[in-house]
Design an enzyme around this catalytic site. Structure first.
Site, PDB file in Angstrom:
ATOM      1  N   HIS A 130      -0.974   2.326  15.634  1.00  0.00           N
ATOM      2  CA  HIS A 130       0.282   2.749  15.005  1.00  0.00           C
ATOM      3  C   HIS A 130       1.428   2.681  15.996  1.00  0.00           C
ATOM      4  CE1 HIS A 130      -2.875   4.497  12.452  1.00  0.00           C
ATOM      5  NE2 HIS A 130      -2.022   4.287  11.470  1.00  0.00           N
ATOM      6  N   GLU A 140       0.848  -1.183   0.000  1.00  0.00           N
ATOM      7  CA  GLU A 140       0.000   0.000   0.000  1.00  0.00           C
ATOM      8  C   GLU A 140       0.891   1.243   0.000  1.00  0.00           C
ATOM      9  OE1 GLU A 140      -2.148  -0.984   3.568  1.00  0.00           O
ATOM     10  OE2 GLU A 140      -2.663  -2.907   2.647  1.00  0.00           O
TER      11      GLU A 140
END
Ligand SMILES: Cc1ncc(C[n+]2csc(CCOP(=O)(O)OP(=O)(O)O)c2C)c(N)n1
Ligand SMILES: [Mg+2]
Length: 801
Positions: A590, A492
């Site tokens: 994250h 991605e």
């Protein structure tokens, strides 16, 4: 006219011969299924799952399958494997019995249950065979639809070979990208996300993939009405159908008992996929399961009388027979004779497989009985040993467990006796000989495995500039792509913008959008692309954007990639590099560092945790010289930190399985990895001020871990040990502790309790305070070490709290 007629006659003869030869394969395969089930029910084999009811479409698929092609399928495909000449009757039964010799069970050397098929891509020494000269099957696995992600990569490899120039050694793997990857899946398994993810990705990528769905209306006992919208997979996939204006799939529907219809369908599909590189879906419906799903149940429990009657009538082998009779290809009597002959042949093959399976163990039994009698004769408690010997002697067809467990029981009874050593030596030798049959080839045994690569340090110009660390990675990737034309990277945002942290900035412009590619948001098939392409000789780097999202791919890494060498006993490999970035940054998704979960899920893949980008780049350089798969986790908060730019880009190598002492000290050994090390370095400076001298070791690689046992040498010096990481308590830190205290025997040198300092058990909270209260901070590290020193010497280090 006569000429035409005779030509026609000759071609009809050829046609007849071919059909009869197909029929012979079908009935041989059917007979294997029938006898196979009986072997399980009589206890000779443990479990059986067979291809009965799916024979005829597989004959058609085999006809269209060419050298260089790859299959990625599931446990129903025995007829196909027989038709391409890769599974004999004897091998079928060797697999059913679990024969641990690859010569007998070439599919997995008994490691997988029968019905899981594979061909050999590698020679004994781990080197590649020429895959274009043989028909190939990637090794099956049991999880439903897990054959799908790799199928995508197997197909994509053809596209890369056709369209990327300059690839070395290409002809071992491809002839102009003409190879098709053939997938097979059961109707019910199309309910899995992996199926839909793969179908969509194949449509996007336009790769030569022919996907067959064997549709028998059931998934074990669960009917299609619970599995598939409209009970019809090709109906609901209609939107994927290509037309003159847009790319997509070609979708073909065909009945599973219609031999000529199937042959047409497969020939048509092959042309489209091979020539145009367009994916094709073949929905093969109206299939049956004459014996039900597997040997663990009977389908009479969930199929009604009408269904069972229909299955009897539309059994594909029966329908083929009726068609042959109607076309005068053979008479009913001739076909009956063929069936009787096939029955005999299968029985004979089974007998040979059984003898080959039991004979070695019988001679091992004889050998150990001689020894045990000798041990018993010399024993003061012979009367206790004799019954054990007699029990073993009484087993007509022993397995190795019978032999070894008897020997080990006798061993305990003869401690201190004269023949004890003889027996213990025998047990050790026997175990050493037999254990590898069940445990070898978790990693590569070849001369290209990770142990074969030596460290090459980065070199620097005297006045080398400090640059943003992502530039070290980027320039090293540049060197990699020009040095190794068979490398490619995808993920991605990996293409046009050069990844979210710009480690691939400009690379797509330079190397093209096939080698540096954006991928859809579909982590499992990104890894699958990598697995399949690596199985066909390319060197893919699959990028997973953040470590937290590796969970979407962990199943396929665990089930497929990690087991590949092991489950084929070293006859297939996928040297895939998975690149990701993780550890602390911001918020729950994250900042993850679920290393314990990862390392425990993917034994068979190396797990590398570099503390900076130079180390990471060095790992990529090392891995490209090896033939093993690995996961490399870059530090998410490290891209903008400064590192010096090495001059030997593409060439310096970080060794795998070596630790590095990054600060010497005398009071305590602190072991960690990745982002946490920077905090430990800061804490160590602050501890220096209170006279605590910390030795810091960077583990660098978690799998393998400290192959030279250097950490215990440090503990022998400091006598104290702390393991710090950002995982949950009991995660990777517990693994590291086990390695050091148990495997390396560091407990002998410890003057304080060995401890761990980890993140909290919950996911890391957002923001700077979230980080401070979730992950180990500099103060946490300082205080933990201080407390250990306080406990050891309260006078010098008075309590902080
Ligand atoms: C992920 C996963 N879940 C469950 C199973 C157990 N299981 C094995 S086969 C099967 C049914 C598959 O049916 P289908 O795809 O239609 O294939 P068929 O056996 O009918 O040919 C199930 C549920 C499994 N192997 N893997
Ligand atoms: Mg089914």
């Amino acid at each position: 006219m006569t000429k035409t007629q005779s030509q026609k006659e000759i071609s009809f003869e050829d046609f007849k011969t071919e059909v009869l030869s197909d029929y012979k394969i079908a009935i041989t395969s059917r007979e294997c299924s029938l006898l196979g089930r009986r072997e399980v029910l009589t206890g000779k084999a443990k479990f059986g799952i067979f291809g009965d009811g799916k024979e005829v479409p597989q004959l058609a698929m085999a006809k269209a399958f060419k050298n260089g092609d790859f299959r990625s399928g599931y446990y129903r495909d025995q007829t196909f494997m027989m038709a391409i000449g890769k599974l004999s009757i004897q091998q079928f039964f060797a697999g059913l019995f679990g024969h641990s010799d690859l010569e007998h069970d070439p599919m997995s050397a008994g490691r997988q249950m029968g019905g899981h098929f594979a061909t050999h891509s590698l020679n004994e020494d781990g080197s590649w065979k020429n895959l274009t000269l043989q028909k190939n099957s990637s090794a099956d696995i049991s999880p439903t639809a897990a054959q799908m992600p790799r199928l995508l990569g197997l197909a994509q490899a053809s596209k890369i070979y056709r369209n990327v120039s300059g690839i070395h050694n290409k002809t071992n793997f491809s002839i102009n990208g003409n190879e098709i990857a053939w997938g097979t899946i059961g109707n019910a398994s199309t309910s899995e996300g992996l199926f839909f993810e793969t179908i969509n990705a194949a449509g996007v990528l336009q790769v030569p993939m022919v996907m067959s769905v064997w549709d028998d209306d059931y998934g074990i006992s669960v009917h299609a009405k619970h599995q598939t919208t409209k009970e019809n997979i090709s109906e609901i996939l209609k939107g994927f159908q290509r037309d003159e204006n847009v790319n997509g799939f070609e979708i073909i529907r065909v009945k599973g008992w219609d031999y000529p219809g199937l042959i047409d369908a497969y020939q048509k599909a092959a042309v489209i996929a091979r020539e145009e590189h367009v994916p094709v879906l073949i929905h093969v419906n109206e299939l049956t399961q004459p014996q039900g799903h597997s040997t663990s149940g009977s389908h009479e429990r969930y199929k009604n009388a009408d269904r069972l009657k229909w299955e009897g009538e539309f059994d594909c082998v029966r329908q083929m027979k009726l068609w042959m009779i109607a076309l005068d290809i053979a008479s009913a009597e001739e076909l009956d004779e063929m069936e009787a002959a096939a029955k005999k042949e299968v029985l004979q093959g089974k007998k040979m497989a059984w003898e080959a399976f039991v004979n070695p163990t019988k001679s091992e039994q004889t050998e150990v009985l001689v020894l045990l009698n000798e041990v018993a004769d010399a024993s003061a408690i012979k009367t206790f040993i004799t019954p054990l010997i007699n029990d073993l002697k009484g087993i007509k067809e022993p397995i190795r467990k019978d032999i070894l467990s008897t020997a080990r029981k006798v061993l305990r009874l003869t401690i201190g006796e004269s023949k004890h050593k003889l027996l213990s030596d025998w047990i050790l030798n026997y175990t050493e000989k037999i254990q590898p049959k069940f445990s070898s080839h978790l990693f590569s045994d070849s001369n290209q495995n990770v142990a074969s690569v030596n460290e090459v340090l980065p070199s620097y110009d005297e006045n080398a500039d400090e640059v943003d660390a992502r530039l070290v990675l980027r320039d090293n990737f540049d060197a990699i792509f020009s040095k190794y034309p068979q490398t490619l990277i995808f993920g991605e945002d990996a293409g046009a913008i050069g990844d979210v942290n710009q480690g691939l900035e400009g690379m797509q412009e330079k190397y093209g959008d096939l080698r540096v590619a954006d991928a859809g948001i579909r982590e499992a098939t990104i890894v699958g692309q990598g697995i399949g392409m690596a199985m066909r000789g390319l060197r893919p780097i699959a990028e997973i954007q953040y470590l937290d999202y590796l969970l979407y791919a962990i199943q396929i890494m665990s089930d497929d990639l990690a087991t590949l060498q092991y489950r084929t006993r070293g006859r297939q490999k996928a040297p895939l590099i998975i690149r990701t970035r993780g550890h602390r940054l911001e918020g729950i998704w994250h900042s993850g560092s679920p290393m314990g979960m990862i390392i425990n899920a993917i034994r068979g893949i190396h797990v590398l945790v570099p503390r900076n980008m130079t180390k990471a780049a060095g790992f990529y350089n090392t891995l490209l010289e090896t033939d093993e798969p690995a996961l490399v986790i870059e530090c998410l908060n490290g891209y903008r930190l400064k590192e010096k730019m090495p001059t030997n880009l593409g060439d310096f190598k970080t060794p795998i399985g070596d630790v590095e002492t990054i600060k010497e000290g005398t009071d305590i050994t602190v072991v960690s990895y990745g982002s946490t090390l920077r905090l430990i370095e800061q804490a160590a400076k602050e501890l220096q001020a209170v006279n605590i001298n910390v030795e810091i070791i960077d583990a660098q690689s978690l799998l393998p871990f400290d192959l030279n046992h250097d950490i215990v040498k440090s503990v022998a010096k400091t006598n104290r040990l702390l393991v710090v990481d950002e995982d949950v308590p009991g995660g990777a830190s517990a693994y590291i502790l086990q390695k050091i205290v148990d495997e390396q025997n560091a407990y002998r040198h410890l003057d304080s309790k060995p401890q761990t300092l980890t993140a909290k058990a919950h996911r890391p909270s957002y923001g700077t305070d979230g980080d401070y209260f979730s992950k180990p901070s500099i103060e946490d590290i300082f205080e933990k070490i201080y407390a250990i020193m306080h406990e050891a010497n309260p006078k010098s280090y008075p309590s902080l709290y």
